[in-house]
Design a protein around this motif. Sequence first.
Motif, PDB file in Angstrom:
ATOM      1  N   ALA A 138       0.839  -1.204   0.000  1.00 23.65           N
ATOM      2  CA  ALA A 138       0.000   0.000   0.000  1.00 23.65           C
ATOM      3  C   ALA A 138       0.873   1.253   0.000  1.00 23.65           C
ATOM      4  CB  ALA A 138      -0.933  -0.013   1.203  1.00 23.65           C
ATOM      5  N   LEU A 139       1.976   1.204   0.732  1.00 17.97           N
ATOM      6  CA  LEU A 139       2.874   2.357   0.790  1.00 17.97           C
ATOM      7  C   LEU A 139       3.486   2.647  -0.585  1.00 17.97           C
ATOM      8  CD1 LEU A 139       4.367   4.550   2.356  1.00 17.97           C
ATOM      9  CD2 LEU A 139       6.108   2.843   2.914  1.00 17.97           C
ATOM     10  N   ALA A 140       3.960   1.626  -1.264  1.00 13.34           N
ATOM     11  CA  ALA A 140       4.575   1.816  -2.583  1.00 13.34           C
ATOM     12  C   ALA A 140       3.566   2.381  -3.574  1.00 13.34           C
ATOM     13  CB  ALA A 140       5.141   0.497  -3.101  1.00 13.34           C
ATOM     14  N   ARG A 141       2.340   1.898  -3.527  1.00 11.43           N
ATOM     15  CA  ARG A 141       1.315   2.402  -4.435  1.00 11.43           C
ATOM     16  C   ARG A 141       0.965   3.850  -4.111  1.00 11.43           C
ATOM     17  NH1 ARG A 141      -1.098  -2.451  -2.879  1.00 11.43           N
ATOM     18  NH2 ARG A 141      -2.911  -1.335  -2.102  1.00 11.43           N
ATOM     19  N   THR A 142       0.894   4.184  -2.820  1.00  7.47           N
ATOM     20  CA  THR A 142       0.603   5.554  -2.402  1.00  7.47           C
ATOM     21  C   THR A 142       1.715   6.501  -2.825  1.00  7.47           C
ATOM     22  OG1 THR A 142      -0.701   4.776  -0.533  1.00  7.47           O
ATOM     23  CG2 THR A 142       0.124   7.022  -0.400  1.00  7.47           C
ATOM     24  N   GLN A 185       1.477   9.782  -5.280  1.00  7.31           N
ATOM     25  CA  GLN A 185       1.938  11.103  -4.841  1.00  7.31           C
ATOM     26  C   GLN A 185       2.997  11.675  -5.767  1.00  7.31           C
ATOM     27  OE1 GLN A 185       3.054  10.297  -0.781  1.00  7.31           O
ATOM     28  NE2 GLN A 185       0.994  10.711  -0.017  1.00  7.31           N
ATOM     29  N   LYS A 186       3.889  10.836  -6.271  1.00 10.77           N
ATOM     30  CA  LYS A 186       4.916  11.315  -7.191  1.00 10.77           C
ATOM     31  C   LYS A 186       4.297  11.815  -8.498  1.00 10.77           C
ATOM     32  CE  LYS A 186       8.883   8.646  -5.572  1.00 10.77           C
ATOM     33  NZ  LYS A 186       9.851   7.576  -5.930  1.00 10.77           N
ATOM     34  N   ILE A 187       3.305  11.085  -8.996  1.00 10.95           N
ATOM     35  CA  ILE A 187       2.631  11.520 -10.216  1.00 10.95           C
ATOM     36  C   ILE A 187       1.919  12.848  -9.978  1.00 10.95           C
ATOM     37  CG2 ILE A 187       0.792  10.973 -11.861  1.00 10.95           C
ATOM     38  CD1 ILE A 187       1.550   7.987 -11.426  1.00 10.95           C
ATOM     39  N   GLU A 188       1.267  12.973  -8.828  1.00 11.84           N
ATOM     40  CA  GLU A 188       0.593  14.240  -8.489  1.00 11.84           C
ATOM     41  C   GLU A 188       1.606  15.386  -8.417  1.00 11.84           C
ATOM     42  OE1 GLU A 188      -2.489  15.031  -8.349  1.00 11.84           O
ATOM     43  OE2 GLU A 188      -3.575  13.166  -8.069  1.00 11.84           O
ATOM     44  N   LEU A 189       2.780  15.123  -7.857  1.00 14.49           N
ATOM     45  CA  LEU A 189       3.810  16.167  -7.766  1.00 14.49           C
ATOM     46  C   LEU A 189       4.307  16.596  -9.147  1.00 14.49           C
ATOM     47  CD1 LEU A 189       5.898  15.016  -4.669  1.00 14.49           C
ATOM     48  CD2 LEU A 189       4.435  17.034  -4.863  1.00 14.49           C
ATOM     49  N   VAL A 226       8.117  15.938 -18.672  1.00 19.56           N
ATOM     50  CA  VAL A 226       7.133  14.922 -19.063  1.00 19.56           C
ATOM     51  C   VAL A 226       7.785  13.546 -19.080  1.00 19.56           C
ATOM     52  CG1 VAL A 226       5.722  14.095 -20.985  1.00 19.56           C
ATOM     53  CG2 VAL A 226       5.600  16.491 -20.280  1.00 19.56           C
ATOM     54  N   THR A 227       9.008  13.466 -19.584  1.00 18.48           N
ATOM     55  CA  THR A 227       9.718  12.190 -19.612  1.00 18.48           C
ATOM     56  C   THR A 227       9.924  11.653 -18.199  1.00 18.48           C
ATOM     57  OG1 THR A 227      10.829  12.798 -21.657  1.00 18.48           O
ATOM     58  CG2 THR A 227      11.831  11.047 -20.374  1.00 18.48           C
ATOM     59  N   ALA A 228      10.248  12.522 -17.267  1.00 16.69           N
ATOM     60  CA  ALA A 228      10.397  12.088 -15.868  1.00 16.69           C
ATOM     61  C   ALA A 228       9.072  11.560 -15.328  1.00 16.69           C
ATOM     62  CB  ALA A 228      10.907  13.250 -15.017  1.00 16.69           C
ATOM     63  N   GLY A 229       7.987  12.231 -15.676  1.00 19.92           N
ATOM     64  CA  GLY A 229       6.658  11.783 -15.228  1.00 19.92           C
ATOM     65  C   GLY A 229       6.275  10.438 -15.809  1.00 19.92           C
ATOM     66  N   VAL A 230       6.580  10.239 -17.083  1.00 17.75           N
ATOM     67  CA  VAL A 230       6.290   8.958 -17.724  1.00 17.75           C
ATOM     68  C   VAL A 230       7.099   7.854 -17.055  1.00 17.75           C
ATOM     69  CG1 VAL A 230       6.514   7.655 -19.885  1.00 17.75           C
ATOM     70  CG2 VAL A 230       5.570   9.964 -19.903  1.00 17.75           C
ATOM     71  N   GLY A 231       8.345   8.160 -16.702  1.00 14.09           N
ATOM     72  CA  GLY A 231       9.175   7.187 -15.995  1.00 14.09           C
ATOM     73  C   GLY A 231       8.556   6.739 -14.680  1.00 14.09           C
ATOM     74  N   VAL A 285       5.377   6.456 -14.046  1.00 18.49           N
ATOM     75  CA  VAL A 285       4.271   5.555 -14.356  1.00 18.49           C
ATOM     76  C   VAL A 285       4.805   4.159 -14.673  1.00 18.49           C
ATOM     77  CG1 VAL A 285       2.407   5.100 -15.994  1.00 18.49           C
ATOM     78  CG2 VAL A 285       2.780   7.423 -15.144  1.00 18.49           C
ATOM     79  N   LEU A 286       5.919   4.102 -15.367  1.00 22.81           N
ATOM     80  CA  LEU A 286       6.471   2.812 -15.773  1.00 22.81           C
ATOM     81  C   LEU A 286       7.288   2.144 -14.677  1.00 22.81           C
ATOM     82  CD1 LEU A 286       7.654   3.833 -19.352  1.00 22.81           C
ATOM     83  CD2 LEU A 286       5.556   2.628 -18.710  1.00 22.81           C
ATOM     84  N   ASP A 287       7.631   2.881 -13.665  1.00 18.40           N
ATOM     85  CA  ASP A 287       8.462   2.366 -12.574  1.00 18.40           C
ATOM     86  C   ASP A 287       7.758   1.310 -11.775  1.00 18.40           C
ATOM     87  OD1 ASP A 287      10.754   2.206 -11.165  1.00 18.40           O
ATOM     88  OD2 ASP A 287      10.401   3.988  -9.959  1.00 18.40           O
TER      89      ASP A 287
END
Length: 102
Positions: A52-56, A60-64, A93-98, A100-102
């Motif tokens: 649950a922590l990893a998903r949260t 949060q990182k995507i929101e940031l 944007v590339t950092a954000g996509v990363g 999602v794929l992480d």
Amino acid sequence: MFERLSHDHISMFVNFFMLSWDYILCYLNAEKVILFPLAIGESDISSPEFSALARTVKVQKIELVKLSITAQMENRYRLLPASEACVFLRHEVTAGVGLVLD
């Protein structure tokens, strides 16, 4: 190469990714509410990436990233020539996509 690029093009580019990330965040929320309670109840999911922590943290990182890009659009990119703004924006944007794929 970018002489016809305008701030309207950049806004469309950003809007596409904001909408995409909103879709991904909705998926992650549905996963949290529907999928994981069922999966955890039926099996032993002990992988740290499914905690649950990893998903949260991922959410949060995507929101940031979304907040950062929104702030940069309002405070920085609109002041730059569109071609320069595009270069900086692509890195974010590339950092954000990363994430999602992480």
